[in-house]
Design a protein around this motif. Sequence first.
Motif, PDB file in Angstrom:
ATOM      1  N   LEU A  78      -7.108   7.349  -0.479  1.00  0.00           N
ATOM      2  CA  LEU A  78      -8.146   6.272  -0.571  1.00  0.00           C
ATOM      3  C   LEU A  78      -9.385   6.783   0.270  1.00  0.00           C
ATOM      4  CD1 LEU A  78      -6.351   2.845  -0.613  1.00  0.00           C
ATOM      5  CD2 LEU A  78      -8.068   3.865  -2.240  1.00  0.00           C
ATOM      6  N   LEU A  79      -9.077   7.250   1.543  1.00  0.00           N
ATOM      7  CA  LEU A  79      -9.919   7.955   2.493  1.00  0.00           C
ATOM      8  C   LEU A  79     -10.791   8.913   1.887  1.00  0.00           C
ATOM      9  CD1 LEU A  79     -11.358   7.401   5.242  1.00  0.00           C
ATOM     10  CD2 LEU A  79      -9.350   8.718   6.288  1.00  0.00           C
ATOM     11  N   LEU A  80      -9.973   9.852   1.465  1.00  0.00           N
ATOM     12  CA  LEU A  80     -10.700  11.006   0.846  1.00  0.00           C
ATOM     13  C   LEU A  80     -11.402  10.540  -0.531  1.00  0.00           C
ATOM     14  CD1 LEU A  80     -10.825  14.132   0.898  1.00  0.00           C
ATOM     15  CD2 LEU A  80      -8.763  13.914  -1.039  1.00  0.00           C
ATOM     16  N   ALA A  81     -11.095   9.603  -1.253  1.00  0.00           N
ATOM     17  CA  ALA A  81     -12.124   9.100  -2.326  1.00  0.00           C
ATOM     18  C   ALA A  81     -13.257   8.540  -1.750  1.00  0.00           C
ATOM     19  CB  ALA A  81     -11.152   8.040  -3.144  1.00  0.00           C
ATOM     20  N   THR A 127       1.256   6.181   3.691  1.00  0.00           N
ATOM     21  CA  THR A 127       0.347   7.029   4.528  1.00  0.00           C
ATOM     22  C   THR A 127      -0.351   7.973   3.774  1.00  0.00           C
ATOM     23  OG1 THR A 127       1.817   6.853   6.461  1.00  0.00           O
ATOM     24  CG2 THR A 127       0.221   8.766   6.430  1.00  0.00           C
ATOM     25  N   ALA A 128       0.434   8.338   2.514  1.00  0.00           N
ATOM     26  CA  ALA A 128      -0.183   9.220   1.606  1.00  0.00           C
ATOM     27  C   ALA A 128      -1.253   8.330   0.889  1.00  0.00           C
ATOM     28  CB  ALA A 128       0.591   9.606   0.680  1.00  0.00           C
TER      29      ALA A 128
END
Length: 176
Positions: free
Chosen positions: A161-164, A155-156
């Motif tokens: 990856l979503l933040l990047a 999950t982390a």
Amino acid sequence: MTGAPALLLLLTLGLCCPGIRGQKYTVKIHSTKQPRMGERLMLQCESNNMLSGVFWVHQDKAGTLRFIVFISSLSRTIFGGNSMRTSQHYQAGKDGRFSWLAVNSFTPQDQGTYFCLMNVNQVLYFSPGQPVFLPGHKEKGLDLLCDIFIWVPMTAACFLLLLALAVTIMLYIPLA
């Protein structure tokens, strides 16, 4: 175990090819009750073909297949691979369209999935597997601690990856 790959191939073929020329035979298996340590376990295999012999096979928790017994159409039994007519641990027999297997004193090694097989006109018919486990024992599953060690880092990583991806999109999209 040298016979396990061949037995696995036969099981696979039986699951893929249940019948030929419109012949439909059904093979069902069920347990009379949940086993307890040291108690006798009874399994029944029901078939709509009374003239066929029946094989009993056990798949342990590790996935290893083991031949238990063959019961001929005349109710003669052959245990193991050594043409033994008797067994200390198992009993088997046939009564009309039912064949049965008894595990005399159920142990943790007896846990797993049981199958009965029938050979009719050179076609193998397989029962669905009957899982048999001691109370409190899981089949193959993950416990909560294992789930935490797998899902929290995953999950982390997905969040990072979503933040990047969001930062990359914001930097490369020109503001109007």
